[in-house]
Write an enzyme that holds these catalytic residues in place. Structure first.
Site, PDB file in Angstrom:
ATOM      1  N   GLU A 211      21.222   9.396 -31.084  1.00 33.74           N
ATOM      2  CA  GLU A 211      22.593   9.657 -30.640  1.00 33.74           C
ATOM      3  C   GLU A 211      23.533   8.600 -31.207  1.00 33.74           C
ATOM      4  O   GLU A 211      23.825   7.601 -30.570  1.00 33.74           O
ATOM      5  CB  GLU A 211      22.688   9.689 -29.110  1.00 33.74           C
ATOM      6  CG  GLU A 211      24.063  10.169 -28.653  1.00 33.74           C
ATOM      7  CD  GLU A 211      24.173  10.373 -27.154  1.00 33.74           C
ATOM      8  OE1 GLU A 211      23.312   9.867 -26.410  1.00 33.74           O
ATOM      9  OE2 GLU A 211      25.158  11.018 -26.734  1.00 33.74           O
TER      10      GLU A 211
ATOM     11  N   HIS B 299      28.477   8.110 -32.070  1.00 31.07           N
ATOM     12  CA  HIS B 299      28.626   8.101 -30.609  1.00 31.07           C
ATOM     13  C   HIS B 299      30.103   7.785 -30.368  1.00 31.07           C
ATOM     14  O   HIS B 299      30.955   8.427 -31.002  1.00 31.07           O
ATOM     15  CB  HIS B 299      27.656   7.103 -29.942  1.00 31.07           C
ATOM     16  CG  HIS B 299      27.621   7.283 -28.456  1.00 31.07           C
ATOM     17  ND1 HIS B 299      28.221   6.404 -27.581  1.00 31.07           N
ATOM     18  CD2 HIS B 299      27.097   8.284 -27.699  1.00 31.07           C
ATOM     19  CE1 HIS B 299      28.064   6.860 -26.338  1.00 31.07           C
ATOM     20  NE2 HIS B 299      27.386   7.991 -26.387  1.00 31.07           N
TER      21      HIS B 299
ATOM     22  N   ASP C 265      19.278  11.656 -21.420  1.00 26.86           N
ATOM     23  CA  ASP C 265      19.297  10.211 -21.681  1.00 26.86           C
ATOM     24  C   ASP C 265      18.289   9.426 -20.846  1.00 26.86           C
ATOM     25  O   ASP C 265      18.518   8.241 -20.565  1.00 26.86           O
ATOM     26  CB  ASP C 265      20.712   9.668 -21.432  1.00 26.86           C
ATOM     27  CG  ASP C 265      21.617   9.842 -22.639  1.00 26.86           C
ATOM     28  OD1 ASP C 265      21.229   9.419 -23.745  1.00 26.86           O
ATOM     29  OD2 ASP C 265      22.723  10.401 -22.487  1.00 26.86           O
TER      30      ASP C 265
ATOM     31  N   ASP D  12      22.930  16.754 -20.390  1.00 27.48           N
ATOM     32  CA  ASP D  12      23.397  15.366 -20.408  1.00 27.48           C
ATOM     33  C   ASP D  12      22.987  14.610 -19.149  1.00 27.48           C
ATOM     34  O   ASP D  12      23.671  13.665 -18.738  1.00 27.48           O
ATOM     35  CB  ASP D  12      24.925  15.308 -20.614  1.00 27.48           C
ATOM     36  CG  ASP D  12      25.392  13.998 -21.240  1.00 27.48           C
ATOM     37  OD1 ASP D  12      24.539  13.150 -21.590  1.00 27.48           O
ATOM     38  OD2 ASP D  12      26.620  13.808 -21.361  1.00 27.48           O
TER      39      ASP D  12
ATOM     40  N   HIS E 273      30.282  14.291 -30.041  1.00 28.47           N
ATOM     41  CA  HIS E 273      30.806  12.917 -30.194  1.00 28.47           C
ATOM     42  C   HIS E 273      31.569  12.683 -31.499  1.00 28.47           C
ATOM     43  O   HIS E 273      32.243  11.670 -31.622  1.00 28.47           O
ATOM     44  CB  HIS E 273      29.718  11.834 -30.080  1.00 28.47           C
ATOM     45  CG  HIS E 273      29.230  11.592 -28.690  1.00 28.47           C
ATOM     46  ND1 HIS E 273      30.002  10.955 -27.738  1.00 28.47           N
ATOM     47  CD2 HIS E 273      28.064  11.893 -28.084  1.00 28.47           C
ATOM     48  CE1 HIS E 273      29.308  10.880 -26.604  1.00 28.47           C
ATOM     49  NE2 HIS E 273      28.132  11.454 -26.779  1.00 28.47           N
TER      50      HIS E 273
ATOM     51  N   HIS F 158      25.632  18.576 -26.762  1.00 28.50           N
ATOM     52  CA  HIS F 158      26.113  18.409 -25.385  1.00 28.50           C
ATOM     53  C   HIS F 158      27.641  18.295 -25.371  1.00 28.50           C
ATOM     54  O   HIS F 158      28.199  17.219 -25.213  1.00 28.50           O
ATOM     55  CB  HIS F 158      25.420  17.243 -24.658  1.00 28.50           C
ATOM     56  CG  HIS F 158      25.573  15.874 -25.284  1.00 28.50           C
ATOM     57  ND1 HIS F 158      25.276  15.607 -26.592  1.00 28.50           N
ATOM     58  CD2 HIS F 158      25.968  14.697 -24.745  1.00 28.50           C
ATOM     59  CE1 HIS F 158      25.501  14.321 -26.829  1.00 28.50           C
ATOM     60  NE2 HIS F 158      25.936  13.748 -25.731  1.00 28.50           N
TER      61      HIS F 158
ATOM     62  N   HIS G  36      20.090  17.848 -24.444  1.00 24.11           N
ATOM     63  CA  HIS G  36      20.396  16.411 -24.378  1.00 24.11           C
ATOM     64  C   HIS G  36      20.012  15.795 -23.045  1.00 24.11           C
ATOM     65  O   HIS G  36      20.449  16.248 -21.994  1.00 24.11           O
ATOM     66  CB  HIS G  36      21.893  16.177 -24.623  1.00 24.11           C
ATOM     67  CG  HIS G  36      22.235  14.743 -24.905  1.00 24.11           C
ATOM     68  ND1 HIS G  36      22.174  14.200 -26.175  1.00 24.11           N
ATOM     69  CD2 HIS G  36      22.605  13.732 -24.090  1.00 24.11           C
ATOM     70  CE1 HIS G  36      22.503  12.918 -26.121  1.00 24.11           C
ATOM     71  NE2 HIS G  36      22.768  12.604 -24.865  1.00 24.11           N
TER      72      HIS G  36
HETATM   73 ZN   LIG Z   1      26.474  11.723 -25.346  1.00 19.19          ZN
END
Ligand SMILES: [Zn+2]
Ligand SMILES: *[C@@H]1O[C@H](CO)[C@@H](O)[C@H](O)[C@H]1NC(C)=O
Ligand SMILES: *[C@@H]1O[C@H](CO)[C@@H](O)[C@H](O)[C@H]1NC(C)=O
Ligand SMILES: *[C@@H]1O[C@H](CO)[C@@H](O)[C@H](O)[C@H]1NC(C)=O
Ligand SMILES: *[C@@H]1O[C@H](CO)[C@@H](O)[C@H](O)[C@H]1NC(C)=O
Length: 325
Positions: free
Chosen positions: A156, A183, A56, A319, A229, A250, A54
């Site tokens: 996500e 999420h 972002d 993450d 999540h 994650h 993961h």
């Molecule tokens: Zn996340």
């Protein structure tokens, strides 16, 4: 249909194999003293390169640059932790890039925004020679031989499909190979671990009939179901329903840090029964339940999860760019 299923489970088992080696080997004793720690790490990491579950970066590209790649050199990006130079230094062989849009976009412009995030990852991974966008286990293996960093795309949050299986299928066509079912917001069909948003609250029915259909369609397509999540109830329901292995891309151990984003031992055991994978999140909030953490605490998560379900079920989902500390 069945060959797609096989492709998907191959992808998952390849991750598990690579990550299993990494974790097992990194726990060997430091028996060669002439050899510096750093050299030892480089040696291990070149033989067993990392697949990170993961990242972002795409979110930061939107926040910092409005997705204008011409404004940045991805070899060296400021204000973020991820760029090609650092991915190479860390021997990252494959990176799952999250395409994430705010929960506020649910039932508004979530689908368009998700398309825009897929677009930025696709451009990033095709315009830079060091990256390669991969959509199958075979392409992932080939990219390793070609010394490319493989990019995988993961949605996500189920709000991105706006309760539409056709939208899910079209995301698959664009290269998406995994989706986290929620999420921090519930969707009409699945429950989040977070109580941040008041939408679609429920006491039961953590995975509706439509939610089951989403899981079935992801199984059929060959898209990995990601339970990071989701609420534990939703995770349990998905584990009961999914025909293919699932992942937590994650999330860390609830026994070590009792955060609701982490996974309790009973759920780890259910995950193991399905040959699933948990990729440990390095965010300090999930590692130590505090704003700071250290590497020894990270190791506690790995040790604990290994003791409960074995090293072959553990990965790393750093993450970076999502976790703030
Ligand atoms: Zn996340
Ligand atoms: C990245 O850019 C910064 C400033 O723009 C520079 O100081 C730094 O040396 C560069 N790093 C690499 C690895 O090129
Ligand atoms: C939720 O619904 C299911 C199926 O209707 C039922 O078996 C279960 O006991 C319910 N759980 C709770 C906590 O109400
Ligand atoms: C975690 O543990 C602390 C200390 O024992 C407790 O106060 C807190 O309520 C727990 N949180 C959760 C989510 O269980
Ligand atoms: C790491 O953090 C833990 C608490 O989370 C603490 O008990 C331990 O002493 C720390 N270790 C080091 C080497 O700083």
């Amino acid at each position: 249909m069945s060959s797609r299923k096989i492709a998907k489970s191959n992808l998952c088992s390849l991750w598990m194999k690579t990550l299993g080696h990494l974790v097992v080997l990194s726990s060997l004793n430091p028996w060669v003293s002439a050899y510096s720690e750093r050299e030892r790490v480089h040696d291990l990491m070149s033989r067993y390169p990392l697949i990170d579950g993961h990242n972002d970066l795409a979110l930061q590209l939107r926040i910092l640059h409005n997705n204008r790649l011409s404004q940045v050199d991805l070899h060296n990006v400021s204000k973020v932790a991820t760029d090609i130079t650092r991915l190479q230094a860390g021997h990252v062989q494959a990176q799952v890039f999250a395409v994430y849009v705010l929960c506020g976009a649910q039932e508004k412009d979530a689908v368009r925004l998700t398309l825009e995030q897929i677009d930025v990852v696709r451009r990033m991974c095709t315009e830079y020679q060091d990256f390669e966008l991969v959509t199958s286990a075979q392409e992932l293996k080939n990219s390793a031989m070609r010394h490319k960093i493989a990019c995988l795309i993961s949605i996500e949050g189920g709000h991105s499909i706006d309760s539409s299986l056709p939208a899910l299928r079209m995301f698959y066509q664009l290269g998406v190979r995994s989706m986290a079912l929620t999420h921090t917001c519930n969707t009409p069909w699945a429950e989040s671990s977070s109580k941040l948003y008041k939408v679609y609250q429920r006491h039961n029915n953590s995975l509706t009939h439509f939610g089951e259909a989403v899981v079935e369609e992801m199984n059929r397509l060959g898209m990995i179901v990601d339970l990071s999540h989701t609420s534990w109830d939703t995770a349990r329901a998905v584990l009961g329903h999914s025909k293919a292995p699932v992942i937590f891309s994650h999330s860390s151990s609830f026994s070590i840090c009792n955060h609701s984003r982490n996974v309790p031992d009973w759920l780890l055991k259910e995950l193991r029964k399905k040959q699933g994978l948990i990729m440990v999140n390095l965010h300090s909030k999930f590692i130590s339940c505090k704003d700071d953490a250290n590497i020894s605490r990270v190791a506690d998560h790995f040790d604990h999860i290994r003791n409960v379900i074995g090293a072959q079920s553990i990965g790393i989902g750093g993450d970076f760019e999502g976790a703030v500390r």
